[in-house]
Design a protein around this motif. Structure first.
Motif, PDB file in Angstrom:
ATOM      1  N   THR A 169       0.826  -1.204   0.000  1.00 31.78           N
ATOM      2  CA  THR A 169       0.000   0.000   0.000  1.00 31.78           C
ATOM      3  C   THR A 169       0.860   1.254   0.000  1.00 31.78           C
ATOM      4  O   THR A 169       0.620   2.189  -0.769  1.00 31.78           O
ATOM      5  N   GLY A 170       1.884   1.278   0.852  1.00 35.98           N
ATOM      6  CA  GLY A 170       2.789   2.423   0.902  1.00 35.98           C
ATOM      7  C   GLY A 170       3.525   2.620  -0.411  1.00 35.98           C
ATOM      8  O   GLY A 170       3.675   3.747  -0.888  1.00 35.98           O
ATOM      9  N   GLY A 171       3.984   1.531  -1.009  1.00 29.64           N
ATOM     10  CA  GLY A 171       4.671   1.625  -2.290  1.00 29.64           C
ATOM     11  C   GLY A 171       3.757   2.141  -3.389  1.00 29.64           C
ATOM     12  O   GLY A 171       4.147   3.008  -4.190  1.00 29.64           O
ATOM     13  N   LEU A 172       2.536   1.633  -3.435  1.00 27.17           N
ATOM     14  CA  LEU A 172       1.586   2.090  -4.453  1.00 27.17           C
ATOM     15  C   LEU A 172       1.217   3.558  -4.266  1.00 27.17           C
ATOM     16  O   LEU A 172       1.097   4.310  -5.243  1.00 27.17           O
ATOM     17  N   MET A 173       1.049   3.973  -3.021  1.00 27.85           N
ATOM     18  CA  MET A 173       0.745   5.390  -2.781  1.00 27.85           C
ATOM     19  C   MET A 173       1.919   6.273  -3.187  1.00 27.85           C
ATOM     20  O   MET A 173       1.725   7.362  -3.740  1.00 27.85           O
ATOM     21  N   GLY A 174       3.151   5.812  -2.940  1.00 31.50           N
ATOM     22  CA  GLY A 174       4.325   6.553  -3.388  1.00 31.50           C
ATOM     23  C   GLY A 174       4.390   6.633  -4.901  1.00 31.50           C
ATOM     24  O   GLY A 174       4.770   7.667  -5.465  1.00 31.50           O
ATOM     25  N   GLY A 175       4.014   5.552  -5.581  1.00 26.50           N
ATOM     26  CA  GLY A 175       3.971   5.561  -7.040  1.00 26.50           C
ATOM     27  C   GLY A 175       2.929   6.528  -7.577  1.00 26.50           C
ATOM     28  O   GLY A 175       3.173   7.249  -8.551  1.00 26.50           O
ATOM     29  N   LEU A 176       1.767   6.575  -6.946  1.00 24.55           N
ATOM     30  CA  LEU A 176       0.734   7.530  -7.361  1.00 24.55           C
ATOM     31  C   LEU A 176       1.183   8.973  -7.123  1.00 24.55           C
ATOM     32  O   LEU A 176       0.891   9.864  -7.934  1.00 24.55           O
ATOM     33  N   LEU A 225       3.864   6.829 -21.426  1.00 24.83           N
ATOM     34  CA  LEU A 225       5.105   6.176 -21.025  1.00 24.83           C
ATOM     35  C   LEU A 225       5.747   6.825 -19.799  1.00 24.83           C
ATOM     36  O   LEU A 225       6.088   6.121 -18.844  1.00 24.83           O
ATOM     37  N   PRO A 226       5.917   8.151 -19.763  1.00 24.08           N
ATOM     38  CA  PRO A 226       6.498   8.740 -18.547  1.00 24.08           C
ATOM     39  C   PRO A 226       5.639   8.511 -17.296  1.00 24.08           C
ATOM     40  O   PRO A 226       6.175   8.352 -16.196  1.00 24.08           O
ATOM     41  N   LEU A 227       4.331   8.467 -17.461  1.00 19.99           N
ATOM     42  CA  LEU A 227       3.461   8.229 -16.308  1.00 19.99           C
ATOM     43  C   LEU A 227       3.607   6.803 -15.782  1.00 19.99           C
ATOM     44  O   LEU A 227       3.657   6.579 -14.568  1.00 19.99           O
ATOM     45  N   VAL A 228       3.709   5.841 -16.696  1.00 19.15           N
ATOM     46  CA  VAL A 228       3.889   4.443 -16.281  1.00 19.15           C
ATOM     47  C   VAL A 228       5.250   4.261 -15.615  1.00 19.15           C
ATOM     48  O   VAL A 228       5.363   3.609 -14.568  1.00 19.15           O
ATOM     49  N   VAL A 229       6.283   4.849 -16.210  1.00 15.63           N
ATOM     50  CA  VAL A 229       7.620   4.751 -15.625  1.00 15.63           C
ATOM     51  C   VAL A 229       7.649   5.414 -14.248  1.00 15.63           C
ATOM     52  O   VAL A 229       8.232   4.882 -13.296  1.00 15.63           O
ATOM     53  N   ALA A 230       7.018   6.571 -14.115  1.00 18.75           N
ATOM     54  CA  ALA A 230       6.971   7.260 -12.822  1.00 18.75           C
ATOM     55  C   ALA A 230       6.274   6.398 -11.780  1.00 18.75           C
ATOM     56  O   ALA A 230       6.719   6.325 -10.621  1.00 18.75           O
ATOM     57  N   PHE A 231       5.196   5.732 -12.175  1.00 19.09           N
ATOM     58  CA  PHE A 231       4.475   4.885 -11.232  1.00 19.09           C
ATOM     59  C   PHE A 231       5.330   3.707 -10.781  1.00 19.09           C
ATOM     60  O   PHE A 231       5.426   3.417  -9.578  1.00 19.09           O
ATOM     61  N   ILE A 232       5.966   3.034 -11.723  1.00 23.95           N
ATOM     62  CA  ILE A 232       6.766   1.846 -11.382  1.00 23.95           C
ATOM     63  C   ILE A 232       7.979   2.238 -10.544  1.00 23.95           C
ATOM     64  O   ILE A 232       8.228   1.663  -9.474  1.00 23.95           O
ATOM     65  N   VAL A 233       8.739   3.223 -11.030  1.00 26.12           N
ATOM     66  CA  VAL A 233       9.938   3.634 -10.301  1.00 26.12           C
ATOM     67  C   VAL A 233       9.566   4.251  -8.946  1.00 26.12           C
ATOM     68  O   VAL A 233      10.203   3.976  -7.924  1.00 26.12           O
ATOM     69  N   GLY A 234       8.522   5.073  -8.919  1.00 22.13           N
ATOM     70  CA  GLY A 234       8.075   5.680  -7.670  1.00 22.13           C
ATOM     71  C   GLY A 234       7.630   4.645  -6.656  1.00 22.13           C
ATOM     72  O   GLY A 234       7.920   4.768  -5.458  1.00 22.13           O
ATOM     73  N   SER A 235       6.939   3.614  -7.122  1.00 23.77           N
ATOM     74  CA  SER A 235       6.491   2.553  -6.211  1.00 23.77           C
ATOM     75  C   SER A 235       7.663   1.789  -5.627  1.00 23.77           C
ATOM     76  O   SER A 235       7.713   1.520  -4.420  1.00 23.77           O
ATOM     77  N   ILE A 236       8.620   1.449  -6.479  1.00 24.70           N
ATOM     78  CA  ILE A 236       9.776   0.672  -6.006  1.00 24.70           C
ATOM     79  C   ILE A 236      10.623   1.490  -5.040  1.00 24.70           C
ATOM     80  O   ILE A 236      11.002   1.020  -3.961  1.00 24.70           O
ATOM     81  N   ILE A 237      10.933   2.728  -5.411  1.00 25.74           N
ATOM     82  CA  ILE A 237      11.763   3.561  -4.542  1.00 25.74           C
ATOM     83  C   ILE A 237      11.039   3.883  -3.238  1.00 25.74           C
ATOM     84  O   ILE A 237      11.653   3.908  -2.173  1.00 25.74           O
ATOM     85  N   SER A 238       9.735   4.113  -3.304  1.00 31.42           N
ATOM     86  CA  SER A 238       8.974   4.376  -2.081  1.00 31.42           C
ATOM     87  C   SER A 238       9.008   3.176  -1.144  1.00 31.42           C
ATOM     88  O   SER A 238       9.218   3.330   0.065  1.00 31.42           O
ATOM     89  N   ALA A 239       8.816   1.981  -1.692  1.00 26.15           N
ATOM     90  CA  ALA A 239       8.849   0.784  -0.857  1.00 26.15           C
ATOM     91  C   ALA A 239      10.227   0.594  -0.235  1.00 26.15           C
ATOM     92  O   ALA A 239      10.340   0.238   0.950  1.00 26.15           O
ATOM     93  N   MET A 240      11.281   0.855  -1.002  1.00 26.35           N
ATOM     94  CA  MET A 240      12.635   0.729  -0.451  1.00 26.35           C
ATOM     95  C   MET A 240      12.876   1.756   0.647  1.00 26.35           C
ATOM     96  O   MET A 240      13.485   1.442   1.670  1.00 26.35           O
TER      97      MET A 240
END
Length: 151
Positions: free
Chosen positions: A23-30, A45-60
């Motif tokens: 949940t935290g990772g997904l909220m960070g991606g959003l 494409l930039p929105l999808v990349v932002a979501f994926i990278v944002g989710s991963i970095i937020s979770a980390m």
């Protein structure tokens, strides 16, 4: 007449903790998607990349920074929503302020005079306070997913 106040106790399980991290990772991606949208990019494409990278970095970041702080709160019995929001806000504030002030001055900074440095620090504090609010909301949402009241 003396009233007894029932202490609220909260408990979690490993599966709910994993769902809270997701949940935290997904909220960070959003949140990253919102930043890209505010930056003016409306392409898919930039929105999808932002979501994926944002989710991963937020979770980390949640694991690396918020995790140890929350373990301390959990061990001390501070497992309520206020503790979750506070940990999120403090961790987010420190992370964002450190990022904007070159690691609190530990890394090489561009040469500037004292007045410019003062305004850079004040701007970093103001921006970090706003982002700490989002971090507190993420912490609160994660708490809601992870914890249930023990009766």
């Amino acid at each position: 007449m003396v009233e007894q106040v029932a202490l609220r106790s909260y408990d979690t399980s490993l599966d709910r903790a994993g769902l809270a991290l997701a949940t935290g990772g997904l909220m960070g991606g959003l949140f990253a998607v919102l930043l890209v949208l505010f930056g003016g990019s409306w392409s898919l494409l930039p929105l999808v990349v932002a979501f994926i990278v944002g989710s991963i970095i937020s979770a980390m970041a949640i694991i690396a920074i918020g995790g140890p702080l929350w373990l301390i709160c959990h061990a001390l019995g501070k497992r309520g929503p206020v503790a979750a929001a506070t940990v999120g806000a403090v961790a987010g504030f420190a992370l964002f302020l450190g990022g904007q002030t070159y690691g609190f001055g530990l890394f090489d900074m561009p040469v500037s005079d004292a007045r410019t440095l003062l305004f850079r620090i004040l701007s970093g504090i103001a921006t970090s306070l706003v982002l700490a609010g989002f971090s507190a909301a993420i912490g609160l949402a994660m708490w809601r997913v992870a914890y249930r009241r023990v009766v």
